[in-house]
Scaffold this active site. Structure first.
Site, PDB file in Angstrom:
ATOM      1  N   ASP A 253       0.833  -1.207   0.000  1.00 25.71           N
ATOM      2  CA  ASP A 253       0.000   0.000   0.000  1.00 25.71           C
ATOM      3  C   ASP A 253       0.866   1.254   0.000  1.00 25.71           C
ATOM      4  O   ASP A 253       1.865   1.333   0.723  1.00 25.71           O
ATOM      5  CB  ASP A 253      -0.862  -0.029   1.270  1.00 25.71           C
ATOM      6  CG  ASP A 253      -1.793   1.153   1.378  1.00 25.71           C
ATOM      7  OD1 ASP A 253      -2.704   1.248   0.544  1.00 25.71           O
ATOM      8  OD2 ASP A 253      -1.596   1.990   2.281  1.00 25.71           O
ATOM      9  N   GLU A 322       1.456  -0.472  -5.099  1.00 26.45           N
ATOM     10  CA  GLU A 322       0.477   0.562  -5.452  1.00 26.45           C
ATOM     11  C   GLU A 322       1.286   1.764  -5.920  1.00 26.45           C
ATOM     12  O   GLU A 322       1.752   2.572  -5.126  1.00 26.45           O
ATOM     13  CB  GLU A 322      -0.389   0.947  -4.253  1.00 26.45           C
ATOM     14  CG  GLU A 322      -1.514   1.890  -4.688  1.00 26.45           C
ATOM     15  CD  GLU A 322      -2.177   2.659  -3.549  1.00 26.45           C
ATOM     16  OE1 GLU A 322      -3.285   3.153  -3.754  1.00 26.45           O
ATOM     17  OE2 GLU A 322      -1.579   2.788  -2.462  1.00 26.45           O
TER      18      GLU A 322
END
Ligand code: GLC
Length: 606
Positions: A253, A322
């Protein structure tokens, strides 16, 4: 907008009943053919399955938002046992792995992206034993389970932060980004103009430490200090923990946000056409993130994460990033100079282009997709068109050809040379359903930014399994955490399994082709007819010489294309249809292929 016909069993006449029965039978036949094709594919393992180190290459990864997939205990929130109960469905769809957004204990301010314990499961979603069972059951079906690893920040309720915030001298005092205030005319101000992605200053005053802490996201998500070796060690232990529990990989993330420029100086403002700073949806002057995103130190951490992942024996642990990066050069760097960083940095350039790019921008898509083929040194691109942070695929729809647009996007996603990442519900054409009243909003940014920013609830609504009450997501009558979109009566798995031309069948067929057809699986990719302003066409060619052409009409007008492949060393001019949308012709030759509005044609050159 083209609506699906509403199915109403009670009002069907006798003839219609017979037609429906025949249609049902033909669908069963189609489904059986597909299922047998899929099970053949599993017996004759695809190249990726034969090589456990390469399982993630040219694979299909299915993102699940666990709160919204399947509720097994009637509390209106999806959970791990719910996901386990749907594994047969996912296997039938043909996917290779599921990525679960965070399922760790969390105060749920950012629905799991604010983690208070990295080594456990939030009781809302189940237990560690439920997780282990999910992994074991998924493995039986050749499906890997990819965890979401949130490294940039923790919850402010995490014991690390609580300790860090308790004094300036505790053992974790330097685990987060603490700074003294800037004093202006005797007043306390944040150290600089850095902004939170979720609006307003990224600095929050802490009365106990008498300092500010930095939070790139919500105030309740303080950023960790990645320059501190103890932080790194703690997070690598988390990585090991989940590998030992069978994780097939990690989606990292906000990975580009780990480091900030130590100078702590202001970021330049982004200027609008009038030369003044642009104002974002939260009313802040936009800054350019040059001191808070994609700093070079990120690469050291990626290499270290890679080393931990590679220490595991038995199966390849895939690292996905990401990575909202705007240049192909930055994307290429994420793989590492020696292939020693990310396996799959997400290519967000194709699926989430800058404001103003529409499906009419065929040249733009052609250029970006081609760059992914030629600009990343032969690495594996990972394309994504949908996720839990952005309006769903229907954001591309500007005409009344809604489902046709959905098929075009699915075709670009699955027929390109890539690993394909899809989002739950895409396969049935679930559309964005944002809240209509501020008081219904669950995602905090929808409250801060209302009405310009309605938050992300619209793309997180419960999965539509059937046309019963609560759409089969929760038992009938349970109040679901977000409302079930009204479209569930026609857009749902069960109905679409029975409709021959459904989006679900399009997905099943194209995923099966991606796995089984050598050219579409891992064949080289070349853009064709590069001057065409309406139709995006490309060639896939396998090592054994099989050639497949793909043509996608990006316009709402019928188009005709023809291909001369002699320049590609291909002399066949006949073509055999592999897939096509209803409005496309079934041509015998490459000389004239007709496509309806947003039509698709995929054919094998003979
Ligand atoms: C990522 C997640 C998003 C989350 C944010 C903060 O962008 O995809 O949902 O809010 O990180 O963790």
């Amino acid at each position: 907008m083209q609506e699906r016909p509403k199915r109403n069993a009670i009002s069907l006449g006798v003839n219609n009943k017979m037609k429906a029965a025949a249609r049902g039978l033909s669908c069963v036949v189609v489904a059986l053919v597909l299922l047998s094709a899929i099970s053949c594919a599993r017996q004759d393992a695809t190249p990726a399955q034969q090589n456990p180190n390469n399982w993630w290459k040219n694979a299909v990864i299915y993102e699940i938002y666990p709160r919204s997939f399947q509720d097994s205990n009637a509390d209106g929130i999806g959970d791990l046992n719910g996901i386990t109960s749907r594994l047969d469905y996912l296997q039938g769809l043909g996917i290779d792995a599921i990525w679960l957004t965070p399922i760790y204990p969390s105060p749920q301010v950012d629905f799991g992206y604010d983690i208070s314990d990295y080594d456990n499961i939030d009781p809302q979603y189940g237990t560690l034993a439920d997780f282990d069972r999910l992994v074991a059951e998924a493995k039986k079906r050749n499906i890997g389970v990819i965890m979401d690893l949130v490294l940039n920040h923790t919850s402010d309720k995490h014991p690390w932060f609580k300790e860090s915030a308790s004094s300036r001298t505790n053992s974790k005092a330097d685990w987060y980004m603490w700074r003294d205030p800037k004093m202006v005319d005797g007043h306390r101000e944040p150290p600089n103009n850095w902004l939170s992605v979720f609006g307003h200053s990224a600095w929050q005053w802490d009365p106990v430490r008498q300092q500010y802490y930095y939070h790139r996201f919500y105030i309740q998500q303080p950023d960790l200090n990645w320059s501190n070796p103890e932080v790194r060690k703690a997070m690598y232990d988390v990585e090991r923990f989940w590998i030992q529990h069978g994780a097939a990989g990690f989606r990292l993330d906000a990975i580009t946000a780990l480091f900030e420029d130590p100078s702590d100086t202001d970021e330049p403002y982004v200027l609008g056409p009038d030369g003044k700073p642009k104002i974002n949806v939260y009313g802040d002057k936009e800054v350019d993130s040059s001191k808070t995103d994609n700093l070079p130190e990120v690469h050291d951490v990626l290499r270290e994460l890679r080393q931990v992942a590679d220490q595991t024996q038995g199966h390849k642990v895939v690292l996905i990033g990401e990575t909202y990066l705007r240049s192909v050069d930055d994307l290429r760097k994420m793989y590492g100079p020696h292939d020693d960083e990310l396996d799959l940095p997400m290519d967000m350039q194709v699926g989430f282009p800058p404001y103003g790019v529409t499906l009419a921008s065929v040249d733009w898509f052609r250029q970006r997709i081609n760059e992914a083929e030629t600009g990343i040194g032969g690495e594996m691109p990972l394309f994504v068109f949908d996720n839990h942070d952005n309006p769903r695929w229907d954001r591309w729809v500007t005409s009344d050809h809604k489902d046709d647009v959905g098929r075009v996007i699915a075709t670009v996603l699955f027929a390109s040379r890539d690993t394909a990442m899809m989002y739950y519900g895409d396969e049935i054409g679930m559309a964005t359903t944002p809240p209509t009243r501020k008081e219904d909003v669950k995602d905090p940014i929808g409250i801060t930014g209302w009405p310009k920013q309605k938050g992300r609830d619209g793309e997180r609504t419960p999965m539509q399994w059937n046309d019963g009450a609560d759409a089969g997501f929760s038992p009938a009558g349970v109040k679901t955490w977000l409302p079930i979109p009204p479209s569930y009566s026609t857009i749902n798995v069960t109905s679409e399994q029975n409709e021959q031309d459904s989006m679900l069948h399009w997905y099943q067929q194209i995923i099966a082709l991606k796995k089984q057809d050598p050219a579409l699986h891992d064949g080289a990719e070349t853009m064709l007819n590069t001057g065409d302003g309406h139709v995006l066409s490309w060639l896939r060619k396998s090592d054994n010489g099989e050639a497949v052409v793909v043509a996608c009409n990006f316009s709402d007008q019928p188009q005709t294309v023809s291909f001369d492949l002699s320049g590609q060393g291909i002399h066949g001019t006949n073509v055999k249809t592999l897939m096509k949308t209803p409005g496309a012709t079934d041509p015998a030759s490459l000389g004239s292929i007709q496509l309806g509005a947003f039509g698709v044609y995929i054919g094998q050159v003979q």
